[in-house]
Design a protein around this motif. Structure first.
Motif, PDB file in Angstrom:
ATOM      1  N   MET A   1      50.199 -64.997 -30.218  1.00 26.29           N
ATOM      2  CA  MET A   1      49.948 -65.640 -28.925  1.00 26.29           C
ATOM      3  C   MET A   1      48.493 -65.439 -28.486  1.00 26.29           C
ATOM      4  SD  MET A   1      52.844 -66.994 -27.482  1.00 26.29           S
ATOM      5  CE  MET A   1      52.422 -66.942 -25.767  1.00 26.29           C
ATOM      6  N   GLY A   2      47.967 -64.254 -28.719  1.00 23.99           N
ATOM      7  CA  GLY A   2      46.601 -64.001 -28.301  1.00 23.99           C
ATOM      8  C   GLY A   2      46.494 -63.704 -26.808  1.00 23.99           C
ATOM      9  N   TYR A   3      45.286 -63.538 -26.347  1.00 20.85           N
ATOM     10  CA  TYR A   3      45.023 -63.227 -24.944  1.00 20.85           C
ATOM     11  C   TYR A   3      44.925 -64.512 -24.130  1.00 20.85           C
ATOM     12  CZ  TYR A   3      43.865 -58.726 -27.001  1.00 20.85           C
ATOM     13  OH  TYR A   3      43.920 -57.546 -27.690  1.00 20.85           O
ATOM     14  N   SER A   4      45.251 -64.418 -22.857  1.00 23.66           N
ATOM     15  CA  SER A   4      45.188 -65.589 -21.977  1.00 23.66           C
ATOM     16  C   SER A   4      44.496 -65.212 -20.674  1.00 23.66           C
ATOM     17  CB  SER A   4      46.584 -66.137 -21.690  1.00 23.66           C
ATOM     18  OG  SER A   4      47.405 -65.145 -21.097  1.00 23.66           O
ATOM     19  N   LEU A   5      43.983 -66.215 -19.996  1.00 21.11           N
ATOM     20  CA  LEU A   5      43.257 -65.995 -18.756  1.00 21.11           C
ATOM     21  C   LEU A   5      44.222 -65.556 -17.663  1.00 21.11           C
ATOM     22  CD1 LEU A   5      40.388 -66.346 -17.478  1.00 21.11           C
ATOM     23  CD2 LEU A   5      41.177 -68.582 -16.676  1.00 21.11           C
ATOM     24  N   PRO A   6      44.011 -64.396 -17.055  1.00 23.67           N
ATOM     25  CA  PRO A   6      44.909 -63.954 -15.983  1.00 23.67           C
ATOM     26  C   PRO A   6      44.725 -64.796 -14.736  1.00 23.67           C
ATOM     27  CG  PRO A   6      43.042 -62.458 -16.169  1.00 23.67           C
ATOM     28  CD  PRO A   6      42.931 -63.420 -17.322  1.00 23.67           C
ATOM     29  N   GLN A   7      45.820 -65.091 -14.089  1.00 26.24           N
ATOM     30  CA  GLN A   7      45.752 -65.809 -12.824  1.00 26.24           C
ATOM     31  C   GLN A   7      45.294 -64.881 -11.714  1.00 26.24           C
ATOM     32  OE1 GLN A   7      46.373 -69.247 -12.404  1.00 26.24           O
ATOM     33  NE2 GLN A   7      46.251 -69.079 -14.635  1.00 26.24           N
ATOM     34  N   LEU A   8      44.490 -65.408 -10.826  1.00 21.58           N
ATOM     35  CA  LEU A   8      44.072 -64.612  -9.677  1.00 21.58           C
ATOM     36  C   LEU A   8      45.183 -64.587  -8.637  1.00 21.58           C
ATOM     37  CD1 LEU A   8      40.388 -65.843  -9.170  1.00 21.58           C
ATOM     38  CD2 LEU A   8      41.256 -64.042 -10.671  1.00 21.58           C
TER      39      LEU A   8
ATOM     40  N   TYR B   1      35.087 -65.444 -23.097  1.00 27.43           N
ATOM     41  CA  TYR B   1      35.316 -64.141 -23.730  1.00 27.43           C
ATOM     42  C   TYR B   1      36.687 -64.099 -24.407  1.00 27.43           C
ATOM     43  CZ  TYR B   1      31.323 -62.467 -20.982  1.00 27.43           C
ATOM     44  OH  TYR B   1      30.080 -62.289 -20.428  1.00 27.43           O
ATOM     45  N   ILE B   2      37.665 -64.672 -23.750  1.00 24.30           N
ATOM     46  CA  ILE B   2      39.022 -64.704 -24.298  1.00 24.30           C
ATOM     47  C   ILE B   2      39.083 -65.578 -25.548  1.00 24.30           C
ATOM     48  CG2 ILE B   2      41.378 -65.488 -23.845  1.00 24.30           C
ATOM     49  CD1 ILE B   2      40.878 -64.695 -20.888  1.00 24.30           C
ATOM     50  N   ASN B   3      38.506 -66.760 -25.470  1.00 21.92           N
ATOM     51  CA  ASN B   3      38.517 -67.669 -26.625  1.00 21.92           C
ATOM     52  C   ASN B   3      37.867 -67.026 -27.840  1.00 21.92           C
ATOM     53  OD1 ASN B   3      39.694 -69.557 -24.958  1.00 21.92           O
ATOM     54  ND2 ASN B   3      37.841 -70.761 -24.661  1.00 21.92           N
ATOM     55  N   ASN B   4      36.740 -66.378 -27.619  1.00 22.27           N
ATOM     56  CA  ASN B   4      36.028 -65.745 -28.733  1.00 22.27           C
ATOM     57  C   ASN B   4      36.836 -64.601 -29.332  1.00 22.27           C
ATOM     58  OD1 ASN B   4      33.864 -67.479 -28.379  1.00 22.27           O
ATOM     59  ND2 ASN B   4      32.668 -66.027 -27.169  1.00 22.27           N
ATOM     60  N   THR B   5      37.457 -63.800 -28.474  1.00 19.17           N
ATOM     61  CA  THR B   5      38.275 -62.693 -28.961  1.00 19.17           C
ATOM     62  C   THR B   5      39.464 -63.197 -29.765  1.00 19.17           C
ATOM     63  OG1 THR B   5      37.643 -61.343 -27.044  1.00 19.17           O
ATOM     64  CG2 THR B   5      39.580 -60.642 -28.278  1.00 19.17           C
TER      65      THR B   5
ATOM     66  N   ASN C   1      31.731 -56.971 -27.419  1.00 19.35           N
ATOM     67  CA  ASN C   1      31.178 -57.818 -26.364  1.00 19.35           C
ATOM     68  C   ASN C   1      32.234 -58.701 -25.719  1.00 19.35           C
ATOM     69  OD1 ASN C   1      28.568 -56.849 -26.782  1.00 19.35           O
ATOM     70  ND2 ASN C   1      28.124 -58.383 -28.343  1.00 19.35           N
ATOM     71  N   ASN C   2      33.075 -59.334 -26.519  1.00 13.80           N
ATOM     72  CA  ASN C   2      33.999 -60.327 -25.977  1.00 13.80           C
ATOM     73  C   ASN C   2      35.297 -59.736 -25.453  1.00 13.80           C
ATOM     74  OD1 ASN C   2      32.865 -63.210 -26.438  1.00 13.80           O
ATOM     75  ND2 ASN C   2      32.318 -62.085 -28.287  1.00 13.80           N
ATOM     76  N   ALA C   3      35.901 -58.809 -26.182  1.00 18.09           N
ATOM     77  CA  ALA C   3      37.081 -58.126 -25.636  1.00 18.09           C
ATOM     78  C   ALA C   3      36.662 -57.260 -24.457  1.00 18.09           C
ATOM     79  CB  ALA C   3      37.763 -57.285 -26.716  1.00 18.09           C
ATOM     80  N   GLY C   4      35.460 -56.688 -24.537  1.00 12.35           N
ATOM     81  CA  GLY C   4      34.928 -55.957 -23.390  1.00 12.35           C
ATOM     82  C   GLY C   4      34.803 -56.851 -22.176  1.00 12.35           C
ATOM     83  N   GLY C   5      34.313 -58.072 -22.391  1.00  7.06           N
ATOM     84  CA  GLY C   5      34.199 -59.018 -21.288  1.00  7.06           C
ATOM     85  C   GLY C   5      35.549 -59.378 -20.696  1.00  7.06           C
ATOM     86  N   HIS C   6      36.540 -59.545 -21.557  1.00  4.50           N
ATOM     87  CA  HIS C   6      37.893 -59.850 -21.070  1.00  4.50           C
ATOM     88  C   HIS C   6      38.453 -58.665 -20.283  1.00  4.50           C
ATOM     89  CE1 HIS C   6      41.953 -61.076 -20.680  1.00  4.50           C
ATOM     90  NE2 HIS C   6      42.415 -60.647 -21.843  1.00  4.50           N
ATOM     91  N   ALA C   7      38.315 -57.469 -20.814  1.00  2.00           N
ATOM     92  CA  ALA C   7      38.836 -56.278 -20.135  1.00  2.00           C
ATOM     93  C   ALA C   7      38.136 -56.062 -18.796  1.00  2.00           C
ATOM     94  CB  ALA C   7      38.658 -55.054 -21.025  1.00  2.00           C
ATOM     95  N   ASN C   8      36.810 -56.164 -18.795  1.00  2.00           N
ATOM     96  CA  ASN C   8      36.050 -55.899 -17.581  1.00  2.00           C
ATOM     97  C   ASN C   8      36.368 -56.896 -16.482  1.00  2.00           C
ATOM     98  OD1 ASN C   8      34.856 -53.782 -18.887  1.00  2.00           O
ATOM     99  ND2 ASN C   8      32.883 -54.777 -19.194  1.00  2.00           N
TER     100      ASN C   8
END
Length: 207
Positions: free
Chosen positions: A1-8, A35-39, A73-80
């Motif tokens: 499934m991968g990572y997805s953009l969290p809803q605000l 960041y998510i797409n790249n990860t 860089n990219n997973a860091g961006g997603h986490a941050n």
């Protein structure tokens, strides 16, 4: 499934006038999504793709060397960014155990804020400013680019559980504040969700 953009949990204009609607929307659906797409693209089909991102960034030294920096860089961006969105809300008040800890460590809230601002403004280029908890001791630190204290001292230069994080990349503030990073940093105090920060501190959970 991968990572997805969290809803605000709030609308893009909920933090105005301190963070404007246009910046929030672009920041969320463009920068964070990238960041998510790249990860996802890099980790697709790997044993690491199912890890929660805040766990993934603690295991960078276990990744193949050829993808380690890109994931940093990219997973860091997603986490941050996932952390950042959850810590924003207007009109909350510092209280409880975090208030006591800040006063014991820094003297009072105003001194803490001044020190946090100093650290944030001392970061040259892109990065983040953090309030972290390590072994029940609070400290203010800064990381470069999309590094996170959870990555550990060997990678990020600091180590601890984030309580508050402030995005210092220009894309986080330039539409409204242009080159006035100091105004953006000071405006941050109007949108810190102290309830969430206190929850993170008391549970020692950062996400």
């Amino acid at each position: 499934m991968g990572y997805s953009l969290p809803q605000l949990s709030y609308s893009y204009d909920a933090l105005e006038p301190f963070i404007d609607k246009q910046t929030m929307e672009i920041h969320h659906i463009k920068h964070h999504q990238t960041y998510i797409n790249n990860t996802n693209s890099i980790l697709e089909g790997s044993e690491f793709s199912s890890l929660p991102v805040n766990i993934l960034i603690t295991k960078l030294n276990k990744l193949p060397v050829k993808i380690r920096e890109t994931i940093r860089n990219n997973a860091g961006g997603h986490a941050n960014h996932s952390f950042f969105w959850k810590g924003l809300k207007i009109n909350t008040i510092l209280k409880g155990n975090l208030k006591i800890a800040i006063e014991n460590t820094f003297g009072n809230l105003l001194i803490f804020q001044k020190e946090f601002e100093k650290v944030a403004l001392s970061r040259f280029g892109s990065g983040w400013a953090w309030l972290i908890n390590k072994d029940n001791n609070l400290s203010i630190v800064s990381t470069a680019n999309q590094d996170n204290p959870l990555m550990g001292n060997a990678i990020a230069g600091v180590d601890g559980n984030p309580i508050i994080g402030l995005d210092l990349w220009e894309h986080a503030y330039y539409l409204k504040y242009q080159n006035r990073r100091i105004d953006y940093v000071k405006a941050f105090w109007n949108v810190v969700d102290w309830n969430k920060a206190t929850e993170r501190f008391e549970s020692n959970q950062n996400y």
